[in-house]
Design a protein around this motif. Structure first.
Motif, mmCIF file in Angstrom:
data_model
loop_
_atom_site.group_PDB
_atom_site.id
_atom_site.type_symbol
_atom_site.label_atom_id
_atom_site.label_comp_id
_atom_site.label_asym_id
_atom_site.label_seq_id
_atom_site.Cartn_x
_atom_site.Cartn_y
_atom_site.Cartn_z
ATOM 1 N N ARG A 1 0.962 -44.325 16.567
ATOM 2 C CA ARG A 1 -0.487 -44.279 16.757
ATOM 3 C C ARG A 1 -1.111 -45.659 16.522
ATOM 4 N N ASP A 2 -0.704 -46.317 15.452
ATOM 5 C CA ASP A 2 -1.235 -47.646 15.148
ATOM 6 C C ASP A 2 -0.910 -48.643 16.258
ATOM 7 N N GLU A 3 0.308 -48.591 16.751
ATOM 8 C CA GLU A 3 0.710 -49.490 17.834
ATOM 9 C C GLU A 3 -0.083 -49.192 19.106
ATOM 10 N N LEU B 1 -3.101 -47.936 19.290
ATOM 11 C CA LEU B 1 -4.470 -48.431 19.106
ATOM 12 C C LEU B 1 -4.546 -49.949 19.294
ATOM 13 N N LEU B 2 -3.549 -50.660 18.789
ATOM 14 C CA LEU B 2 -3.515 -52.111 18.951
ATOM 15 C C LEU B 2 -3.386 -52.493 20.423
ATOM 16 N N LEU B 3 -2.493 -51.826 21.134
ATOM 17 C CA LEU B 3 -2.325 -52.105 22.559
ATOM 18 C C LEU B 3 -3.591 -51.769 23.342
ATOM 19 N N GLN B 4 -4.269 -50.692 22.940
ATOM 20 C CA GLN B 4 -5.527 -50.315 23.605
ATOM 21 C C GLN B 4 -6.573 -51.418 23.424
ATOM 22 N N ARG B 5 -6.658 -51.986 22.230
ATOM 23 C CA ARG B 5 -7.617 -53.072 21.991
ATOM 24 C C ARG B 5 -7.266 -54.314 22.814
ATOM 25 N N ILE B 6 -5.991 -54.595 22.961
ATOM 26 C CA ILE B 6 -5.562 -55.789 23.687
ATOM 27 C C ILE B 6 -5.733 -55.622 25.200
#
Length: 61
Positions: free
Chosen positions: A18-20, A22-27
């Motif tokens: 989930r954390d990964e 979310l990070l990819l979504q932001r990028i």
């Protein structure tokens, strides 16, 4: 050829995934959503195949 390591399930994997995500979504924004959906579908298919192959055969008693 790459080496594959099989490990027992760890409950923290869901949170790490989930954390990964979310990070990819932001990028990458919305572009990554389609890729994640495709990878999820592939993962579900592969998991299902493994479970089917691991299922012991049922014999009549």
């Amino acid at each position: 050829m790459r080496k594959m390591e099989v490990r027992p399930y760890e409950a923290q994997w869901a949170a790490l995934f989930r954390d990964e995500a979310l990070l990819l979504q932001r990028i990458f924004g919305d572009e990554i959503v389609e890729i994640l959906q495709l990878l999820t579908a592939i993962w579900l298919f592969a998991t299902t195949c493994v479970l089917i192959l691991m299922k012991p055969s049922i014999t009549a008693m």
